[in-house]
Design a protein around this motif. Sequence first.
Motif, PDB file in Angstrom:
ATOM      1  N   ARG A   1      -6.186   9.966   6.369  1.00  0.00           N
ATOM      2  CA  ARG A   1      -5.881  10.969   7.397  1.00  0.00           C
ATOM      3  C   ARG A   1      -6.442  12.345   7.013  1.00  0.00           C
ATOM      4  O   ARG A   1      -6.936  13.085   7.855  1.00  0.00           O
TER       5      ARG A   1
ATOM      6  N   ARG B   1     -11.612  -4.843  10.954  1.00  0.00           N
ATOM      7  CA  ARG B   1     -12.798  -4.225  10.334  1.00  0.00           C
ATOM      8  C   ARG B   1     -13.356  -5.135   9.239  1.00  0.00           C
ATOM      9  O   ARG B   1     -12.614  -5.934   8.649  1.00  0.00           O
TER      10      ARG B   1
ATOM     11  N   ARG C   1     -14.266   4.340   2.189  1.00  0.00           N
ATOM     12  CA  ARG C   1     -13.300   3.514   1.461  1.00  0.00           C
ATOM     13  C   ARG C   1     -13.657   3.460  -0.029  1.00  0.00           C
ATOM     14  O   ARG C   1     -12.789   3.548  -0.892  1.00  0.00           O
TER      15      ARG C   1
HETATM   16  O1   DC Z   1      -0.408   4.305   6.973  1.00  0.00           O
HETATM   17  P1   DC Z   1      -1.053   5.297   7.954  1.00  0.00           P
HETATM   18  O2   DC Z   1      -0.675   5.055   9.386  1.00  0.00           O
HETATM   19  O3   DC Z   1      -0.835   6.719   7.562  1.00  0.00           O
HETATM   20  O4   DC Z   1      -2.626   5.010   7.836  1.00  0.00           O
HETATM   21  C1   DC Z   1      -3.557   5.793   8.514  1.00  0.00           C
HETATM   22  C2   DC Z   1      -4.823   4.977   8.760  1.00  0.00           C
HETATM   23  O5   DC Z   1      -5.514   4.748   7.542  1.00  0.00           O
HETATM   24  C3   DC Z   1      -4.637   3.631   9.429  1.00  0.00           C
HETATM   25  O6   DC Z   1      -5.532   3.523  10.519  1.00  0.00           O
HETATM   26  C4   DC Z   1      -5.024   2.617   8.397  1.00  0.00           C
HETATM   27  C5   DC Z   1      -5.856   3.384   7.404  1.00  0.00           C
HETATM   28  N1   DC Z   1      -5.593   2.966   6.044  1.00  0.00           N
HETATM   29  C6   DC Z   1      -6.481   2.097   5.461  1.00  0.00           C
HETATM   30  O7   DC Z   1      -7.435   1.670   6.104  1.00  0.00           O
HETATM   31  N2   DC Z   1      -6.318   1.728   4.175  1.00  0.00           N
HETATM   32  C7   DC Z   1      -5.274   2.174   3.464  1.00  0.00           C
HETATM   33  N3   DC Z   1      -5.140   1.789   2.188  1.00  0.00           N
HETATM   34  C8   DC Z   1      -4.339   3.048   4.052  1.00  0.00           C
HETATM   35  C9   DC Z   1      -4.517   3.408   5.362  1.00  0.00           C
END
Ligand code: DC
Length: 233
Positions: free
Chosen positions: A41, A188, A110
């Motif tokens: 975020r 994804r 990522r």
């Molecule tokens: O848990 P959250 O709703 O705050 O996560 C925000 C976004 O980040 C959500 O679309 C998934 C992504 N996310 C991710 O892809 N991998 C993670 N380890 C944590 C969150």
Amino acid sequence: MNESVTVIAIDGPSASGKSTVSRSVAKRLGFVHVDTGAMYRAVTWKAIEGGVNVEDNIAVIGMLHTVKISFAVVEGTVRMLIDGVWPGDAVREPRVADKVSIVAAIPEVREILVHHQRSLTSLGNLVVEGRDIGSVVFPHTPYKFYLDADPAVRAQRRQKDFAAANIQTSTDAVAKNLQTRDRIDSQRATAPLQIALGATVIDTGHFNIDECTKIVVDHIRQQSTRRGATTLS
Ligand code: DC
């Protein structure tokens, strides 16, 4: 990863109760809490603030290479700072929530964030929440949990969070946003949301926070005793 450090992985979809339970488990065990969703975020927030088109992977990656990422632990939780700034509650705003799955689907984003997440073991024992913690970030930890709840329960919870933060939105809009994010996060190509091999699944719709915390902590203690580990008290 530092082998003497214990990592508890807590994965699950949005509003599954991960954050509340992770924080509570970390507090109970005296571990540091890491919210990896807040990291994705924060990157999304920074891109929006800087006028970067989040649909343009190259532009987002370029931005990420120019910023300085650092970490601070405040009240037991890790905060990710970008160029020295912690965005705080701004990362919960709908403008960020609507775009974060797009940014989190970029493999290079990522890769960079996973590298930072692994480096946090230098802080000591961790409770790490996210989507790919048990499957990708810390696949070797024996302590893996997957939290879930009915979509209607999750939408209600998220709506409550927004109301508490004085953010105007409708239950319909919240439910739609959760649905869209679930779909993008699960489909994804890189590190999709999934139940990690060996994870214990908990339906948080059936329990309150204290009960969920107890289930997780009891499970960890049992496993830890079975493994002859000594890090948990
Ligand atoms: O848990 P959250 O709703 O705050 O996560 C925000 C976004 O980040 C959500 O679309 C998934 C992504 N996310 C991710 O892809 N991998 C993670 N380890 C944590 C969150």
